[in-house]
Write an enzyme that holds these catalytic residues in place. Sequence first.
Site, PDB file in Angstrom:
ATOM      1  N   HIS A 348       0.805  -1.231   0.000  1.00 33.60           N
ATOM      2  CA  HIS A 348       0.000   0.000   0.000  1.00 33.60           C
ATOM      3  C   HIS A 348       0.832   1.273   0.000  1.00 33.60           C
ATOM      4  CE1 HIS A 348      -3.915  -1.948   0.971  1.00 33.60           C
ATOM      5  NE2 HIS A 348      -3.138  -2.833   1.549  1.00 33.60           N
ATOM      6  N   LYS A 529      -8.828  13.538   4.577  1.00 30.21           N
ATOM      7  CA  LYS A 529      -7.881  12.422   4.573  1.00 30.21           C
ATOM      8  C   LYS A 529      -6.882  12.664   5.707  1.00 30.21           C
ATOM      9  CE  LYS A 529      -6.871  13.717   0.239  1.00 30.21           C
ATOM     10  NZ  LYS A 529      -7.028  12.495  -0.527  1.00 30.21           N
ATOM     11  N   ARG A 530      -6.035  11.667   6.015  1.00 30.28           N
ATOM     12  CA  ARG A 530      -4.990  11.913   6.996  1.00 30.28           C
ATOM     13  C   ARG A 530      -4.124  13.093   6.550  1.00 30.28           C
ATOM     14  NH1 ARG A 530      -4.345   8.089  11.363  1.00 30.28           N
ATOM     15  NH2 ARG A 530      -2.395   9.186  11.744  1.00 30.28           N
ATOM     16  N   LYS A 535       0.358  14.472   0.852  1.00 29.13           N
ATOM     17  CA  LYS A 535      -1.020  14.713   0.397  1.00 29.13           C
ATOM     18  C   LYS A 535      -1.267  16.198   0.116  1.00 29.13           C
ATOM     19  CE  LYS A 535      -2.765  10.743   3.082  1.00 29.13           C
ATOM     20  NZ  LYS A 535      -3.400   9.827   2.103  1.00 29.13           N
ATOM     21  N   THR A 637      -8.866   6.215  -1.804  1.00 33.98           N
ATOM     22  CA  THR A 637     -10.208   5.634  -1.926  1.00 33.98           C
ATOM     23  C   THR A 637     -11.255   6.714  -1.652  1.00 33.98           C
ATOM     24  OG1 THR A 637      -9.850   4.833   0.326  1.00 33.98           O
ATOM     25  CG2 THR A 637      -9.692   3.213  -1.444  1.00 33.98           C
ATOM     26  N   LYS A 641     -14.956   7.723  -3.441  1.00 33.70           N
ATOM     27  CA  LYS A 641     -16.214   8.013  -2.741  1.00 33.70           C
ATOM     28  C   LYS A 641     -16.771   9.358  -3.196  1.00 33.70           C
ATOM     29  CE  LYS A 641     -14.264   5.382   1.014  1.00 33.70           C
ATOM     30  NZ  LYS A 641     -13.378   5.443   2.194  1.00 33.70           N
TER      31      LYS A 641
HETATM   32  C1  F58 Z   1      -3.177   3.772   2.192  1.00 32.91           C
HETATM   33  N1  F58 Z   1      -2.231   3.431   3.196  1.00 32.91           N
HETATM   34  C2  F58 Z   1      -2.568   4.491   1.015  1.00 32.91           C
HETATM   35  N2  F58 Z   1      -1.631   3.096   5.383  1.00 32.91           N
HETATM   36  O1  F58 Z   1      -1.857   5.632   1.458  1.00 32.91           O
HETATM   37  C3  F58 Z   1      -3.685   4.895   0.075  1.00 32.91           C
HETATM   38  O2  F58 Z   1      -3.179   5.496  -1.070  1.00 32.91           O
HETATM   39  C4  F58 Z   1      -4.502   3.655  -0.310  1.00 32.91           C
HETATM   40  O3  F58 Z   1      -5.645   4.030  -1.014  1.00 32.91           O
HETATM   41  C5  F58 Z   1      -4.938   2.898   0.931  1.00 32.91           C
HETATM   42  O4  F58 Z   1      -3.827   2.595   1.743  1.00 32.91           O
HETATM   43  C6  F58 Z   1      -5.630   1.610   0.586  1.00 32.91           C
HETATM   44  O5  F58 Z   1      -4.883   0.868  -0.323  1.00 32.91           O
HETATM   45  C7  F58 Z   1      -2.572   3.522   4.501  1.00 32.91           C
HETATM   46  O6  F58 Z   1      -3.674   3.907   4.844  1.00 32.91           O
HETATM   47  C8  F58 Z   1      -1.766   3.097   6.729  1.00 32.91           C
HETATM   48  O7  F58 Z   1      -2.683   3.676   7.286  1.00 32.91           O
HETATM   49  C9  F58 Z   1      -0.726   2.300   7.513  1.00 32.91           C
HETATM   50  C10 F58 Z   1      -1.160   1.984   8.901  1.00 32.91           C
HETATM   51  C11 F58 Z   1      -0.128   1.224   9.704  1.00 32.91           C
HETATM   52  C12 F58 Z   1       1.252   1.765   9.631  1.00 32.91           C
HETATM   53  C13 F58 Z   1       1.681   2.136   8.265  1.00 32.91           C
HETATM   54  C14 F58 Z   1       0.642   2.836   7.392  1.00 32.91           C
END
Ligand code: F58
Length: 792
Positions: A348, A529-530, A535, A637, A641
């Site tokens: 990811h 988003k975060r 970003k 994602t 949405k």
């Molecule tokens: C996200 N990763 C990607 N990681 O940033 C985003 O582009 C993608 O759409 C999504 O995954 C789904 O594929 C992400 O959310 C985390 O939150 C992790 C949590 C645990 C530690 C490392 C990052």
Amino acid sequence: MTQDNLRDDILHHLKFTVGKDPGHASSYDWRLALSFALRDRIVEPWFASTRKTWKEDRKRVFYLSMEFLIGRIVEDAAINLGLQDTARAALAELGQDFDALADDEPDAALGNGGLGRLAACYMESMATIGCPGYGYGIRYEHGLFRQRFEAGRQVETPEDWLTQRHPWEFERPECAYTIGFKGDVHEVDGRAVWTPGETVIASAYDMPVVGWQGRWANTLRLWGAMPTTLFDLERFNRGDFTAAAEPETLARTISRVLYPDDTTYQGKELRLKQEYFMASAAIQDILRRYLESHEDLSQLDEHVAIQLNDTHPALAGPELIRLMVDEHAMEFDTAMRIAQGCLGYTNHTLLPEALERWSTWLMGTVLPRHMQIIEMIDAAHATAHPDRPASVAIVRGNEVHMGELSFIMAHKVNGVSALHSGLVKSTLFHELDALHPGRIINVTNGITPRRWLRLANPGLADLISETIGEGWEADLDRLKGLEPHADDAGFLDRFMAVKRANKAAVSNWVSATLGVTVSPDAMFDVQVKRIHEYKRQLMNVLETIAQWHEIKKNPGGDFVPRVKVFGGKSAPGYAVAKEIIHLINDVARVVNNDPEIGDRLKVVYPPNYNVSMAETLIPAADLSEQISTAGKEASGTGNMKLSLNGALTIGTLDGANVEIREHVGAENFFLFGMTAEEVVQRRKNVNHARMAIEANDALRDVLQLLAEGRFSPEQPDRYHGIVDRMWHHDHYLVASDFADYQRAQAEVDAAFLDRDRWARMAALNTARMGFFSSDRSIRDYMRDVWGAESAL
Ligand code: F58
């Protein structure tokens, strides 16, 4: 199921499960009673699904994820059971309001962001399609922290969803496994015997996950950590009560709290323990289940698919080998082949700081036997590929690289959008791809239309059903049927009336909660988003300042009114992201209180963005900000949405934006910015930021205003760090993309002024987003990774 039955069941549960008299029940009590009554209706399809899978000896999919960002459950369950109206009417008879009860439910926030929410969408889609599957995760007592703003700064407080009763889970104390840590490994009769120095119990809690129309239900099994000894009786008897409770405290720490870091990896022992705790419990459960109906493990890979949601559950690989070799006396090579046949790995992220690595010292201390097995896996790979470059080794530089481990242990590795999968192949795993051609594939992410359209936007969902008929929720390509209506003024009026109503609801909520008035006729420009540098929320807020400055310079001018909406949390230790949050809040304060600006510009940043807030904000968005530096956002994602709900995207060619643009049509998407290749090239020019700033008066003015403390008069130097980084360390190329971003924003304004054109573009976005249903993603996984079939 009739309204009378449901009403009676709610009353029954209120009395006998919750133990309350209707005359004295709170809305919490009523919600519990409603949840139990709905849950009852999932149990039959749930049992039937399990029985069918057993009887037909179907291949089962086990989705391992450290995060499941579920959100609220009541309304989702009611909708999938087709009981929303019935429940509303039954509760009305009892003097209760369905929406108010549903609104009172705390979010199950067992995830950080996109990765965790994706896991939740995938669980729902697997149940909808009838893919026999289980989710495995951790039952965190505290999910993602709550966010407050104090004088504009993010303050975190613990989240405590489990202080309330959780009516959707079934506790399974009989389903428990011992999980070991530390200790040492001896050889006994030529076989390795690991004697752990610490043990905890993983105890199962099951949540049924019901699909659309209640035709199938799967299980989400979350593990809670328990002590092997409740307390130290000897110490207790000596009167040392705190020390006596130590074993319990230590064990429970493992499932106490979700790590809130969404990108930077930190090599913390507790995190490693959490990961192994989940992976080991899952693998032990998978093998126990399999051996109930099979002689031995030799055909495991024909019946079991295990998906790793990023590398966080990657210890499942070595654990599977350990159990096959040490406990089931299998040859290492055979175990390796079977494990590979079972395992798939989804990547990811490409961000180097997010790639998991563990020091060999920590791994060897916490998991001594697994460290040996990892070295065996690495050695076997080196032997099979004698000319492999040193850079693909799992163990290198005194660290265990979890990405390489996952790649080598999986038969398929996938990225989450076409662009990202290409980059996984050409950059991150370039050498491994050459050794294993065909292993890397793409599965573009998706979102469940049940939650993200039917539930979140009932007005639009009803309009769609009236226009193209029922049933699109489980066959989202049918939204294409809306396309001809994009030329029908009557349809577009209704489409925009739904949007207007959603915006009015958000205006009311913003005014009630933040005390800011926003006009529902302004453009709602949304970035949720975060918070992360890549970003580029900073680019958005700098552009906001530029817009404010433009209005100040030309107070009589015509401007398209905008409401800039931000939402999102920063990792608690991420100082730069926290500065950006502070800046957004400072800009909001100045802009919103500037009488000269009026309705032409507002900035709102409601605290504690979560799944429920997304369900409110997304249907009200006109514009979707997807402005990451190209090559950095694996997929996104939220972008899906928003577009599905009729927001137009202003975005870079990053992640799934590329495919969204292909589907909705380039003319219905506001593109700007450098491509991923151009980003790489531009960075080679060490002066990229200075050149871009010097060439752009507006940007220079904005940075000057920040440097002067225009938005922080009480502390004029507050944003000197941001200004300095913009000039000298602009790693994410905010400056270089800024002018083109402004150009695209001007095009957005022009398009918004032409109401008919905008409406058509928005409707075509909705009509053409069918591809992004998570049902399609799950079918891709079933076909290309899992070799699983629908049991429906
Ligand atoms: C996200 N990763 C990607 N990681 O940033 C985003 O582009 C993608 O759409 C999504 O995954 C789904 O594929 C992400 O959310 C985390 O939150 C992790 C949590 C645990 C530690 C490392 C990052």
